[in-house]
Enzyme design. Structure first.
Site, PDB file in Angstrom:
ATOM      1  CG  ASN A 170      -1.916  -1.141   1.192  1.00 51.89           C
ATOM      2  OD1 ASN A 170      -2.525  -1.407   0.162  1.00 51.89           O
ATOM      3  ND2 ASN A 170      -2.090  -1.813   2.327  1.00 51.89           N
TER       4      ASN A 170
ATOM      5  CB  CYS B 123      -5.187  -5.232  -4.999  1.00 49.88           C
ATOM      6  SG  CYS B 123      -5.877  -3.813  -5.888  1.00 49.88           S
TER       7      CYS B 123
ATOM      8  CG  ASN C 150      -9.656  -2.337  -9.126  1.00 48.43           C
ATOM      9  OD1 ASN C 150     -10.506  -2.731  -9.909  1.00 48.43           O
ATOM     10  ND2 ASN C 150      -9.956  -1.601  -8.066  1.00 48.43           N
TER      11      ASN C 150
ATOM     12  CG  HIS D  19     -13.428  -5.839   2.032  1.00 47.75           C
ATOM     13  ND1 HIS D  19     -13.020  -4.708   1.373  1.00 47.75           N
ATOM     14  CD2 HIS D  19     -12.684  -6.864   1.526  1.00 47.75           C
ATOM     15  CE1 HIS D  19     -12.076  -5.025   0.492  1.00 47.75           C
ATOM     16  NE2 HIS D  19     -11.852  -6.316   0.569  1.00 47.75           N
TER      17      HIS D  19
ATOM     18  CG  ASN E 176      -9.471  -2.798   2.784  1.00 49.39           C
ATOM     19  OD1 ASN E 176      -8.613  -1.963   2.537  1.00 49.39           O
ATOM     20  ND2 ASN E 176      -9.189  -4.093   2.902  1.00 49.39           N
TER      21      ASN E 176
ATOM     22  CD  GLU F 250      -8.235   0.137  -1.775  1.00 44.93           C
ATOM     23  OE1 GLU F 250      -7.492  -0.848  -1.583  1.00 44.93           O
ATOM     24  OE2 GLU F 250      -8.398   0.660  -2.898  1.00 44.93           O
TER      25      GLU F 250
ATOM     26  CB  CYS G 212     -11.603  -1.150  -3.469  1.00 39.70           C
ATOM     27  SG  CYS G 212     -10.987  -2.547  -2.491  1.00 39.70           S
ATOM     28  N   GLY G 213     -11.449  -3.486  -6.104  1.00 39.92           N
ATOM     29  CA  GLY G 213     -12.076  -4.689  -6.652  1.00 39.92           C
ATOM     30  C   GLY G 213     -12.563  -5.649  -5.594  1.00 39.92           C
ATOM     31  CB  THR G 214     -10.990  -7.174  -2.595  1.00 40.90           C
ATOM     32  OG1 THR G 214     -10.383  -5.959  -2.105  1.00 40.90           O
ATOM     33  CG2 THR G 214      -9.945  -8.026  -3.293  1.00 40.90           C
ATOM     34  N   GLY G 215     -13.233  -4.835  -2.632  1.00 37.07           N
ATOM     35  CA  GLY G 215     -14.297  -4.120  -1.934  1.00 37.07           C
ATOM     36  C   GLY G 215     -15.622  -4.211  -2.664  1.00 37.07           C
TER      37      GLY G 215
END
Length: 289
Positions: A62, A71, A73, A173, A204, A222, A231-234
């Protein structure tokens, strides 16, 4: 050191081919390079390393130098990087991460990768998997207390606590449903969630405004990077949380509209979450360290 700046839905990282480049102290390097005034500028640093188990290993740091497990993305951008440069042939890339191996199917236009579909795996819903300090095993409609300043931002309930849904997508998350994402002062609000005592390793946080059962708006804070454009995982965690709270349907494609672009998420009947979104190269360069 040679590097490539890439972004997925505005979530931008600095990518380094660690097959060829030797990187000393990547945590400190991430802080230096991520600075948008004195460095290259980005949400963090991604090292593309060799892997004994997959086509490559995504090692991500990060902007504050902390190491990230995953991540969504960035993993699409790694797939684009290795495919566009011929490091991997075919349309499927196996990428090792600290949260396991992700299968990425690349989508091409004119021979170049422009987007990718990722099997993000199954969400973990036990508080211990995040980790989160909540009693029992349920992750739906837990509550945390936040400072009074957030009351004007339509977050607190009558008893001063905020309902949250916690989901792990290989990283932690905390999903909060709000009436209006635009009115949120994330610079003040985000750190409260990130450093809340309920989350011993930080978290996150996704702030989600429901438009319909197949579309919602999202802003994200994040851990280690602050507010990012995507945020892809988000987005995956927010979709899972929406299903759990009756706001979306299992097995349907959900359009997630983020500040930097859009992602399509589906929590399949089989249990895995699939994410489809763009991957773009911004520029390449060299920097003297």
């Amino acid at each position: 050191m040679k590097f490539t700046k890439m972004q997925g839905a505005g979530n931008d990282y600095i990518y380094v081919n660690a097959f060829d480049e030797r990187v000393e102290n990547p945590a400190a390097l991430a802080v230096t390079l991520s600075d948008r005034h004195f460095g290259v500028g980005g949400d963090g640093l991604v090292l593309i390393r060799p892997s004994a188990r997959a086509d490559c290993f995504m090692d991500i740091y990060n902007a504050d130098g902390s190491r990230a497990q995953m991540c969504g993305n960035a993993v699409r951008c790694v797939a684009k990087y290795v495919c566009d440069r011929g490091l991997v042939t075919g349309d499927t890339v196996q990428i090792e991460t600290l949260s396991g191996i992700k299968a990425v199917e690349v989508l091409r236009e004119g021979g170049a990768v422009t987007a990718a579909r990722v099997n993000m795996g199954a969400p973990a819903l036990e508080p211990a998997s995040l980790p989160a300090d909540f009693p029992g095993e349920s992750v739906v409609s837990q509550k945390i207390t936040i400072p009074v300043f957030a009351e004007s931002q339509k977050l607190t309930t009558a008893d001063g606590a905020v309902p949250v849904t916690c989901v792990s997508m290989g990283n932690p998350h905390c999903v909060v449903f709000v009436d209006d994402t635009k009115s949120l002062d994330l610079a003040r609000l985000g750190p409260v969630f990130e450093h809340h005592a309920r989350f011993p390793e930080r978290v996150n946080t996704e702030f989600v405004q429901t438009v319909s059962d197949t579309e919602f708006l999202m802003r994200v804070w994040e851990r280690g990077s602050g507010e990012t454009l995507a945020c892809g995982t988000g987005a995956c965690a927010a979709t899972v949380a929406s299903v759990l709270n009756g706001r979306a349907k299992r097995g349907a494609d959900v359009r997630v509209r983020l500040t930097g672009g859009e992602l399509t998420i589906c929590w399949s009947a089989g249990g895995d979450v699939y994410m489809t979104g763009p991957a773009a190269e911004v520029f390449t360069g060299e920097i003297r360290l």
